[in-house]
Scaffold this motif. Structure first.
Motif, PDB file in Angstrom:
ATOM      1  N   TYR A 118       0.837  -1.209   0.000  1.00  0.00           N
ATOM      2  CA  TYR A 118       0.000   0.000   0.000  1.00  0.00           C
ATOM      3  C   TYR A 118       0.866   1.252   0.000  1.00  0.00           C
ATOM      4  O   TYR A 118       0.613   2.203  -0.741  1.00  0.00           O
ATOM      5  CB  TYR A 118      -0.908  -0.036   1.220  1.00  0.00           C
ATOM      6  N   ARG A 119       1.904   1.271   0.826  1.00  0.00           N
ATOM      7  CA  ARG A 119       2.790   2.428   0.891  1.00  0.00           C
ATOM      8  C   ARG A 119       3.657   2.535  -0.365  1.00  0.00           C
ATOM      9  O   ARG A 119       4.034   3.644  -0.772  1.00  0.00           O
ATOM     10  CB  ARG A 119       3.674   2.342   2.134  1.00  0.00           C
ATOM     11  N   THR A 120       3.962   1.413  -0.990  1.00  0.00           N
ATOM     12  CA  THR A 120       4.741   1.442  -2.227  1.00  0.00           C
ATOM     13  C   THR A 120       3.933   2.050  -3.368  1.00  0.00           C
ATOM     14  O   THR A 120       4.509   2.665  -4.280  1.00  0.00           O
ATOM     15  CB  THR A 120       5.192   0.018  -2.596  1.00  0.00           C
ATOM     16  N   ALA A 121       2.610   1.896  -3.345  1.00  0.00           N
ATOM     17  CA  ALA A 121       1.754   2.474  -4.393  1.00  0.00           C
ATOM     18  C   ALA A 121       1.919   3.984  -4.457  1.00  0.00           C
ATOM     19  O   ALA A 121       1.861   4.582  -5.541  1.00  0.00           O
ATOM     20  CB  ALA A 121       0.294   2.109  -4.134  1.00  0.00           C
ATOM     21  N   GLU A 122       2.136   4.623  -3.322  1.00  0.00           N
ATOM     22  CA  GLU A 122       2.354   6.066  -3.293  1.00  0.00           C
ATOM     23  C   GLU A 122       3.635   6.439  -4.028  1.00  0.00           C
ATOM     24  O   GLU A 122       3.695   7.466  -4.720  1.00  0.00           O
ATOM     25  CB  GLU A 122       2.426   6.544  -1.842  1.00  0.00           C
ATOM     26  N   ILE A 124       4.959   4.738  -6.555  1.00  0.00           N
ATOM     27  CA  ILE A 124       4.689   4.572  -7.986  1.00  0.00           C
ATOM     28  C   ILE A 124       3.938   5.782  -8.524  1.00  0.00           C
ATOM     29  O   ILE A 124       4.231   6.278  -9.620  1.00  0.00           O
ATOM     30  CB  ILE A 124       3.889   3.276  -8.217  1.00  0.00           C
ATOM     31  N   ALA A 125       2.988   6.292  -7.754  1.00  0.00           N
ATOM     32  CA  ALA A 125       2.222   7.473  -8.177  1.00  0.00           C
ATOM     33  C   ALA A 125       3.137   8.685  -8.317  1.00  0.00           C
ATOM     34  O   ALA A 125       3.027   9.459  -9.278  1.00  0.00           O
ATOM     35  CB  ALA A 125       1.100   7.760  -7.180  1.00  0.00           C
ATOM     36  N   ARG A 126       4.062   8.864  -7.361  1.00  0.00           N
ATOM     37  CA  ARG A 126       4.986  10.001  -7.454  1.00  0.00           C
ATOM     38  C   ARG A 126       5.922   9.858  -8.645  1.00  0.00           C
ATOM     39  O   ARG A 126       6.299  10.858  -9.279  1.00  0.00           O
ATOM     40  CB  ARG A 126       5.799  10.113  -6.161  1.00  0.00           C
ATOM     41  N   MET A 127       6.300   8.619  -8.979  1.00  0.00           N
ATOM     42  CA  MET A 127       7.162   8.397 -10.132  1.00  0.00           C
ATOM     43  C   MET A 127       6.442   8.801 -11.420  1.00  0.00           C
ATOM     44  O   MET A 127       7.000   9.505 -12.267  1.00  0.00           O
ATOM     45  CB  MET A 127       7.583   6.930 -10.186  1.00  0.00           C
ATOM     46  N   PHE A 128       5.182   8.379 -11.565  1.00  0.00           N
ATOM     47  CA  PHE A 128       4.401   8.765 -12.735  1.00  0.00           C
ATOM     48  C   PHE A 128       4.151  10.271 -12.755  1.00  0.00           C
ATOM     49  O   PHE A 128       4.083  10.888 -13.819  1.00  0.00           O
ATOM     50  CB  PHE A 128       3.073   8.010 -12.758  1.00  0.00           C
ATOM     51  N   PRO A 145      -3.636  10.864  -9.800  1.00  0.00           N
ATOM     52  CA  PRO A 145      -4.247  10.697  -8.463  1.00  0.00           C
ATOM     53  C   PRO A 145      -5.347   9.647  -8.436  1.00  0.00           C
ATOM     54  O   PRO A 145      -5.498   8.916  -7.452  1.00  0.00           O
ATOM     55  CB  PRO A 145      -4.808  12.098  -8.155  1.00  0.00           C
ATOM     56  N   VAL A 146      -6.116   9.561  -9.527  1.00  0.00           N
ATOM     57  CA  VAL A 146      -7.189   8.569  -9.594  1.00  0.00           C
ATOM     58  C   VAL A 146      -6.609   7.159  -9.634  1.00  0.00           C
ATOM     59  O   VAL A 146      -7.085   6.247  -8.940  1.00  0.00           O
ATOM     60  CB  VAL A 146      -8.079   8.823 -10.826  1.00  0.00           C
ATOM     61  N   ILE A 147      -5.552   6.958 -10.450  1.00  0.00           N
ATOM     62  CA  ILE A 147      -4.906   5.645 -10.529  1.00  0.00           C
ATOM     63  C   ILE A 147      -4.303   5.273  -9.174  1.00  0.00           C
ATOM     64  O   ILE A 147      -4.380   4.121  -8.733  1.00  0.00           O
ATOM     65  CB  ILE A 147      -3.832   5.640 -11.633  1.00  0.00           C
ATOM     66  N   ASN A 148      -3.707   6.255  -8.512  1.00  0.00           N
ATOM     67  CA  ASN A 148      -3.120   6.014  -7.192  1.00  0.00           C
ATOM     68  C   ASN A 148      -4.177   5.522  -6.209  1.00  0.00           C
ATOM     69  O   ASN A 148      -3.976   4.536  -5.488  1.00  0.00           O
ATOM     70  CB  ASN A 148      -2.471   7.306  -6.687  1.00  0.00           C
ATOM     71  N   LYS A 149      -5.325   6.210  -6.189  1.00  0.00           N
ATOM     72  CA  LYS A 149      -6.407   5.794  -5.291  1.00  0.00           C
ATOM     73  C   LYS A 149      -6.956   4.428  -5.698  1.00  0.00           C
ATOM     74  O   LYS A 149      -7.323   3.616  -4.843  1.00  0.00           O
ATOM     75  CB  LYS A 149      -7.520   6.840  -5.309  1.00  0.00           C
ATOM     76  N   GLY A 150      -7.010   4.177  -7.022  1.00  0.00           N
ATOM     77  CA  GLY A 150      -7.506   2.884  -7.489  1.00  0.00           C
ATOM     78  C   GLY A 150      -6.605   1.737  -7.070  1.00  0.00           C
ATOM     79  O   GLY A 150      -7.078   0.682  -6.627  1.00  0.00           O
ATOM     80  N   ILE A 151      -5.266   1.935  -7.187  1.00  0.00           N
ATOM     81  CA  ILE A 151      -4.325   0.888  -6.782  1.00  0.00           C
ATOM     82  C   ILE A 151      -4.458   0.608  -5.289  1.00  0.00           C
ATOM     83  O   ILE A 151      -4.486  -0.548  -4.841  1.00  0.00           O
ATOM     84  CB  ILE A 151      -2.883   1.303  -7.129  1.00  0.00           C
TER      85      ILE A 151
END
Length: 363
Positions: A118-122, A124-128, A145-151
């Motif tokens: 869950y914390r790693t998803a954040e 990935i979002a910052r990388m994108f 942000p939508v993809i981040n929340k979806g993951i």
């Protein structure tokens, strides 16, 4: 010596006693293990993280440094779980596949693993997000942000399902067996689906982006976030308003940030004692001032004698500023008003003041 031996025997007797059918020495050892783990786990994890960072600084990637920070809390929890496992074994609990303590330990391990994901998803979002800053389109800025929340939502759902299976519960079968309850749930979810499709319409049609100033249905403000269900807007009085996406998707939206100019329209009355020659000079001077002003679009300037008003001769002015920023727009209006005052003073023309004449008839 005999006193010392008696003390040792007395202490051994105390430790051999039982509390809740568990020997005291086992409780003491388990407590010491957990206390020592809590005391040294931060040191151990920080030392391991420091060693890893020594290798990561040699790389040009920023993601490895962020990954270490993200997984640090779950790793600390994992260390504590390991100490709880050994403490449970010392206390005499059977940590097997079917035992209650075994289910507890494995559930905690599953939770810590999915917490790390869950914390790693954040990250990935910052990388994108860093990659999207190099592009010229705003769609990716909305979708990230939508993809981040979806993951994150997917990770949470999967983790709940895995933990439920650990306790021999099948959520899929449970939901399938709801029957009429599932139908009621579907009817209740209509509003949520409506907001979801409204959010997709906003993302695809792009009537506005994050950071833009919009107006609709008596509401106005700066868009701060576009989510699955709702959009957050910060109003001029700095409050946050959360509006369902279905409401915004059906509204007539005015995007103030995408205009390249602002329209100025106003009128003011001139005293009726003003001669036609003075009025012609005034109109000419105002037109010349607006046409030569660096912050006014000179192709759309309208200065005319509009009407014979109740209080005086009504002059109508319509023009467009070159700036769309509200602060600059106000500054341009102020400059125009000051220049109008100077022109009126130079020509000796006065603005009409509203007045009411009262006639008293003597009988």
């Amino acid at each position: 010596m005999e006193l010392w031996n008696s003390v040792i025997e007395r202490f051994s007797d105390i430790l051999s006693n039982k509390f809740l059918d568990i020997e005291i020495w086992r409780i003491a050892v388990a407590g010491i293990i957990i206390i020592l783990t809590i005391a040294v786990r931060k040191i151990l994890v920080n030392t391991a993280a420091l060693l890893i960072k020594k290798f990561s600084v040699r790389t040009k990637w920023v993601i490895d440094d962020e990954l270490i920070v993200a997984v640090e809390p779950p790793v600390k929890l994992m260390v504590l779980i390991i100490s709880i496992y050994f403490s449970a074994r010392i206390l005499g609990f059977k940590v097997t596949d079917e035992s209650f303590s075994g289910h507890i330990i494995r559930s905690l391990i599953i939770f810590s693993l999915f917490w790390a994901i869950y914390r790693t998803a954040e990250i990935i979002a910052r990388m994108f997000y860093r990659v999207s800053k190099k592009t010229h389109t705003h769609l990716d800025d909305i979708l990230i942000p939508v993809i981040n929340k979806g993951i994150k939502a997917v990770v949470v759902v999967i983790s709940i399902n895995v933990i439920a299976k650990e306790w021999k519960y099948d959520l899929g079968a449970l939901l399938a067996g709801l029957g009429l309850g599932g139908l009621a749930f579907a009817l209740a979810a209509q509003e949520t689906l409506s907001n979801l499709f409204g959010g997709l319409a906003i993302m695809l049609d792009k009537p506005f982006n994050v950071g833009e100033y919009i107006q609709f249905d008596g509401m106005e403000g700066t868009v701060e976030d576009i989510g699955f269900r709702s959009t957050r807007i910060r109003t001029p009085d700095k409050t946050i308003v959360t509006i369902p996406n279905s409401t915004i998707a059906k509204a007539n939206i005015i995007n103030c940030s995408r205009r390249d100019r602002r329209r100025v329209k106003f009128s003011f009355p001139i005293k009726y004692g003003t001669t036609a020659k003075q009025l012609e000079q005034l109109l000419r001077r105002i037109r010349e001032m607006l046409e030569n002003h660096p912050d006014i679009h000179n192709e759309s300037i309208y200065v005319y004698l509009d009407a014979f008003g109740t209080n005086g001769l009504e002059l109508l002015l319509i023009f467009y500023t070159r700036t769309a920023e509200y602060r600059d727009y106000l500054a341009v209006k102020e400059d125009i008003n000051l220049k109008l005052m100077n022109i009126l003073n130079e020509l000796g023309i006065e603005i009409a003041i509203p007045a009411v004449n009262v006639y008293v008839e003597n009988k």
